[in-house]
Design a protein around this motif. Structure first.
Motif, PDB file in Angstrom:
ATOM      1  N   PHE A 302       0.857  -1.190   0.000  1.00 45.27           N
ATOM      2  CA  PHE A 302       0.000   0.000   0.000  1.00 45.27           C
ATOM      3  C   PHE A 302       0.891   1.236   0.000  1.00 45.27           C
ATOM      4  N   LYS A 303       0.367   2.355  -0.502  1.00 40.72           N
ATOM      5  CA  LYS A 303       1.150   3.589  -0.587  1.00 40.72           C
ATOM      6  C   LYS A 303       1.352   4.245   0.778  1.00 40.72           C
ATOM      7  N   GLY A 304       0.509   3.896   1.720  1.00 41.93           N
ATOM      8  CA  GLY A 304       0.614   4.471   3.052  1.00 41.93           C
ATOM      9  C   GLY A 304      -0.583   4.058   3.884  1.00 41.93           C
ATOM     10  N   ILE A 305      -0.682   4.606   5.091  1.00 44.52           N
ATOM     11  CA  ILE A 305      -1.778   4.267   6.003  1.00 44.52           C
ATOM     12  C   ILE A 305      -3.123   4.689   5.413  1.00 44.52           C
ATOM     13  N   ALA A 306      -3.172   5.908   4.842  1.00 47.34           N
ATOM     14  CA  ALA A 306      -4.417   6.421   4.271  1.00 47.34           C
ATOM     15  C   ALA A 306      -4.891   5.527   3.124  1.00 47.34           C
ATOM     16  N   ASP A 307      -3.958   5.080   2.288  1.00 49.38           N
ATOM     17  CA  ASP A 307      -4.293   4.207   1.161  1.00 49.38           C
ATOM     18  C   ASP A 307      -4.821   2.864   1.657  1.00 49.38           C
ATOM     19  N   LYS A 308      -4.168   2.305   2.657  1.00 46.59           N
ATOM     20  CA  LYS A 308      -4.599   1.029   3.235  1.00 46.59           C
ATOM     21  C   LYS A 308      -5.982   1.162   3.876  1.00 46.59           C
ATOM     22  N   LEU A 309      -6.207   2.296   4.532  1.00 48.54           N
ATOM     23  CA  LEU A 309      -7.504   2.536   5.176  1.00 48.54           C
ATOM     24  C   LEU A 309      -8.611   2.653   4.136  1.00 48.54           C
ATOM     25  N   PHE A 310      -8.334   3.363   3.038  1.00 48.73           N
ATOM     26  CA  PHE A 310      -9.351   3.518   1.997  1.00 48.73           C
ATOM     27  C   PHE A 310      -9.663   2.182   1.341  1.00 48.73           C
ATOM     28  N   TYR A 311      -8.637   1.375   1.063  1.00 50.10           N
ATOM     29  CA  TYR A 311      -8.862   0.045   0.497  1.00 50.10           C
ATOM     30  C   TYR A 311      -9.748  -0.784   1.433  1.00 50.10           C
ATOM     31  N   SER A 312      -9.494  -0.674   2.719  1.00 51.54           N
ATOM     32  CA  SER A 312     -10.276  -1.430   3.715  1.00 51.54           C
ATOM     33  C   SER A 312     -11.730  -0.961   3.725  1.00 51.54           C
ATOM     34  N   LEU A 313     -11.928   0.362   3.708  1.00 54.70           N
ATOM     35  CA  LEU A 313     -13.278   0.929   3.702  1.00 54.70           C
ATOM     36  C   LEU A 313     -14.024   0.538   2.434  1.00 54.70           C
ATOM     37  N   HIS A 315     -13.603  -2.012   0.366  1.00 52.01           N
ATOM     38  CA  HIS A 315     -13.966  -3.431   0.301  1.00 52.01           C
ATOM     39  C   HIS A 315     -15.005  -3.802   1.354  1.00 52.01           C
ATOM     40  N   SER A 316     -15.012  -3.094   2.472  1.00 50.99           N
ATOM     41  CA  SER A 316     -16.036  -3.325   3.495  1.00 50.99           C
ATOM     42  C   SER A 316     -17.410  -2.906   2.976  1.00 50.99           C
ATOM     43  N   VAL A 317     -17.483  -1.714   2.386  1.00 52.49           N
ATOM     44  CA  VAL A 317     -18.745  -1.213   1.825  1.00 52.49           C
ATOM     45  C   VAL A 317     -19.191  -2.099   0.660  1.00 52.49           C
ATOM     46  N   SER A 318     -18.246  -2.447  -0.207  1.00 49.72           N
ATOM     47  CA  SER A 318     -18.564  -3.284  -1.363  1.00 49.72           C
ATOM     48  C   SER A 318     -19.056  -4.670  -0.931  1.00 49.72           C
ATOM     49  N   ALA A 319     -18.454  -5.220   0.113  1.00 55.61           N
ATOM     50  CA  ALA A 319     -18.843  -6.554   0.587  1.00 55.61           C
ATOM     51  C   ALA A 319     -20.207  -6.528   1.260  1.00 55.61           C
ATOM     52  N   PHE A 320     -20.418  -5.602   2.193  1.00 60.08           N
ATOM     53  CA  PHE A 320     -21.692  -5.573   2.917  1.00 60.08           C
ATOM     54  C   PHE A 320     -22.861  -5.296   1.973  1.00 60.08           C
ATOM     55  N   ASN A 321     -22.634  -4.450   0.965  1.00 58.98           N
ATOM     56  CA  ASN A 321     -23.695  -4.151  -0.005  1.00 58.98           C
ATOM     57  C   ASN A 321     -23.719  -5.142  -1.163  1.00 58.98           C
ATOM     58  N   ASN A 322     -22.932  -6.223  -1.035  1.00 58.73           N
ATOM     59  CA  ASN A 322     -22.938  -7.310  -2.019  1.00 58.73           C
ATOM     60  C   ASN A 322     -22.661  -6.810  -3.436  1.00 58.73           C
ATOM     61  N   ALA A 323     -21.724  -5.853  -3.545  1.00 62.95           N
ATOM     62  CA  ALA A 323     -21.447  -5.230  -4.840  1.00 62.95           C
ATOM     63  C   ALA A 323     -20.385  -5.975  -5.637  1.00 62.95           C
ATOM     64  N   GLY A 324     -19.353  -6.493  -4.988  1.00 63.31           N
ATOM     65  CA  GLY A 324     -18.333  -7.245  -5.686  1.00 63.31           C
ATOM     66  C   GLY A 324     -17.253  -6.414  -6.351  1.00 63.31           C
ATOM     67  N   PHE A 325     -17.293  -5.092  -6.179  1.00 61.96           N
ATOM     68  CA  PHE A 325     -16.239  -4.240  -6.735  1.00 61.96           C
ATOM     69  C   PHE A 325     -14.974  -4.365  -5.893  1.00 61.96           C
ATOM     70  N   SER A 326     -13.828  -4.368  -6.559  1.00 59.04           N
ATOM     71  CA  SER A 326     -12.555  -4.443  -5.858  1.00 59.04           C
ATOM     72  C   SER A 326     -11.580  -3.435  -6.452  1.00 59.04           C
ATOM     73  N   LEU A 327     -10.642  -2.979  -5.640  1.00 62.70           N
ATOM     74  CA  LEU A 327      -9.643  -2.016  -6.086  1.00 62.70           C
ATOM     75  C   LEU A 327      -8.363  -2.686  -6.561  1.00 62.70           C
ATOM     76  N   PHE A 328      -8.374  -4.020  -6.591  1.00 67.27           N
ATOM     77  CA  PHE A 328      -7.225  -4.759  -7.106  1.00 67.27           C
ATOM     78  C   PHE A 328      -7.504  -5.173  -8.549  1.00 67.27           C
ATOM     79  N   GLY A 329      -6.460  -5.151  -9.374  1.00 63.74           N
ATOM     80  CA  GLY A 329      -6.629  -5.433 -10.796  1.00 63.74           C
ATOM     81  C   GLY A 329      -7.287  -6.769 -11.088  1.00 63.74           C
ATOM     82  N   ASN A 330      -6.918  -7.816 -10.354  1.00 65.80           N
ATOM     83  CA  ASN A 330      -7.499  -9.148 -10.534  1.00 65.80           C
ATOM     84  C   ASN A 330      -8.480  -9.505  -9.422  1.00 65.80           C
ATOM     85  N   GLY A 331      -9.053  -8.480  -8.811  1.00 64.13           N
ATOM     86  CA  GLY A 331      -9.947  -8.721  -7.690  1.00 64.13           C
ATOM     87  C   GLY A 331      -9.191  -9.271  -6.504  1.00 64.13           C
ATOM     88  N   LEU A 332      -9.822 -10.108  -5.730  1.00 63.26           N
ATOM     89  CA  LEU A 332      -9.156 -10.718  -4.572  1.00 63.26           C
ATOM     90  C   LEU A 332      -8.266 -11.884  -4.988  1.00 63.26           C
TER      91      LEU A 332
END
Length: 502
Positions: A302-313, A315-332
């Protein structure tokens, strides 16, 4: 006392005509100023800026906030019951009071109270974010105003289902237009790709014609996350939530709309359910963010703490809302991410919680329900909740076992037993409602793909963020088949007869 009553009556009579002459022009001015301020913020975040444009936009936002303060004071003055009005609009009053105090301290004493508070807390770069905080002020007030305005939707001769559909059309169109702004993408985006991405985010499908990881800037990714959140809970729910801060009466038709969307049993339940839904969703997503943050594989860069925190947020929102969007090129299935099994488990739990439905969450976790079950031992979970929980468990177990048996010596060859079980469980969870992947879906065998299609067809539970025919429908069809085979004339479940009209 009599004199006071007479003065009060004279005051009410004196403001009666003035009230009628002021309210309509005030609404028109409000629409104009709010629109200009909103467009200014869109320009601020969507286009390249110069120092001059920053200052102009800052002045527009501050002028709009000043207007909201003046408008609120006028409404108090012209209200027949000022104290009651203050009690009903306490949240709006608190925000406006904070704006006034912060503004007066800046212009009279040359320092900002909020800035001093943040500096004392250790935030040394608060000044750089003054514009952002000012815009947050505006958005809170704008949300409150939109909530009050949304209650007027009841005057439209549109049934609740059509109004819900219309709200999604508006949300998708707005999202598509915003995603096309220059600052949202790294190299521009076509109208079709923008519309597809917005539709996918609002309808929480997770499909995308472009890479979310590389195609969008931070602003674009943040916007997609907002669209997922609004789409998962429906933006009309947010409008109703903010409307309740203004008035306890949101109209029977409007409550009926929310009742239909969340499958509530009674119209009187809607306000209470809505507050619980927003509380549960925000609490679960925040908790999920924290857990995901500390569960990432140490090899993930990760680029830093802020970047890691945003990735966590995200994926949390995407998972709970059953969206399936990921910020990684190949998903999880991205390198190192595919080995972060604790993260997979947390995301799976978030998907399950979002997929069982908000009414089920309330029945299980509501303090009132828990207290009631403890005091009255005969009081159990509702039949609908039991059906959802058992059908969800059945599908999860069946999906895990079948995926394990079919892909054991294929795509999962070379994995340990724990890794195989973890992968099988995650794919069983995400297939029905979300769309995440920790393996290459294109490399799966045809039998498991057919089985996954069946799971996707069934989907999530009623009143949830997921789609499909719903687990309750699957359960009733299953029970109906069993009843027909046994020659029973009625479908019975948990000592309750299920109507053939269900």
């Amino acid at each position: 006392m009599l004199l006071f009553q007479r003065l009060k009556e004279r005051y009410k009579l004196s403001i009666y005509n003035l009230r009628n002459n002021v309210v309509i022009p005030l609404r028109i001015i409000n629409i104009i100023i709010s629109s200009i301020a909103l467009l200014s913020i869109v320009y601020y975040h969507g286009f390249p800026k110069t120092q001059e444009t920053r200052e102009i936009i800052g002045l527009i936002i501050k002028a709009s906030l000043l207007f909201y303060v003046i408008k609120y004071l006028i409404k108090i003055t012209l209200n027949y019951s000022p104290i009651k009005f203050l009690k009903e609009s306490w949240f709006e009053a608190s925000i406006l009071l904070l704006i006034v105090v912060d503004g007066l301290s800046y212009y009279l004493l040359n320092f900002r109270i909020l800035e001093q508070i943040f500096l004392n807390l250790g935030f040394k770069n608060f000044t750089a974010y003054v514009d952002v905080f000012t815009q947050i002020y505006f958005f809170i007030i704008f949300a409150l105003e939109s909530g009050k305005a949304s209650t007027r939707l009841t005057s439209l001769n549109i049934n609740p289902s059509a109004l819900l559909s219309l709200s999604f059309v508006v949300l998708i169109t707005t999202g598509a237009a915003l995603l096309m702004l220059p600052e949202m993408t790294t190299c521009g985006i076509s109208m079709l790709d923008s519309l597809f991405t917005s539709t996918s985010a609002c309808c929480v499908t997770g499909l995308s014609t472009v890479s979310t990881a590389t195609y969008f800037t931070f602003k674009g990714k943040f916007l997609i996350m907002i669209l997922i959140k609004l789409g998962g809970l429906n933006m009309l729910s947010f409008a109703t939530f903010f409307a309740t801060f203004h008035s306890s009466n949101t109209g029977l038709k409007y409550q009926s709309l929310i009742k239909d969307f969340f499958d509530a049993d009674y119209i009187s339940d809607t306000r209470k359910i809505l507050f619980n839904i927003l509380f549960y969703s925000i609490f679960i997503e925040v908790l999920g963010t924290i857990l995901i943050y500390f569960s990432w594989n140490n090899d993930i860069q990760f680029k830093g703490i802020a970047d890691k925190l945003f990735y966590s947020l995200f994926h949390s929102v995407s998972a709970f809302n059953n969206a399936g969007f990921s910020l990684f090129g190949n998903g999880l299935a991205e390198n190192h991410v595919n080995l972060s099994y604790s993260t997979h488990f947390i995301i799976a739990i978030l998907i399950i919680l979002g997929g069982i439905g908000f009414y089920t969450l309330q029945d299980i976790f509501s303090l009132e329900k828990i207290r009631e079950r403890r005091q009255k031992k005969w009081k159990k979970l509702q039949v609908n909740t039991k059906i959802i929980l058992y059908s969800t468990l059945l599908l999860l177990v069946a999906g895990t076992v079948i995926f394990y048996l079919i892909e054991n010596n294929k795509i999962m060859s070379g994995m340990s037993v724990f890794e195989k079980i973890s992968t099988s469980f995650f794919q069983s969870v995400t297939t029905r409602t979300a769309g995440f992947n920790t393996i290459d879906i294109g490399s799966l065998s045809l039998p498991i793909l057919l089985f996954m299609m069946m799971l996707m067809f069934i989907g999530a539970s009623p009143g949830s963020t997921g789609g499909g025919i719903k687990t309750t429908t699957f359960f009733i069809i299953f029970k109906s088949v069993i009843a027909t085979i046994k020659g029973h004339k009625q479908v019975v479940s948990y000592k309750s007869t299920i109507s053939y009209n269900s």
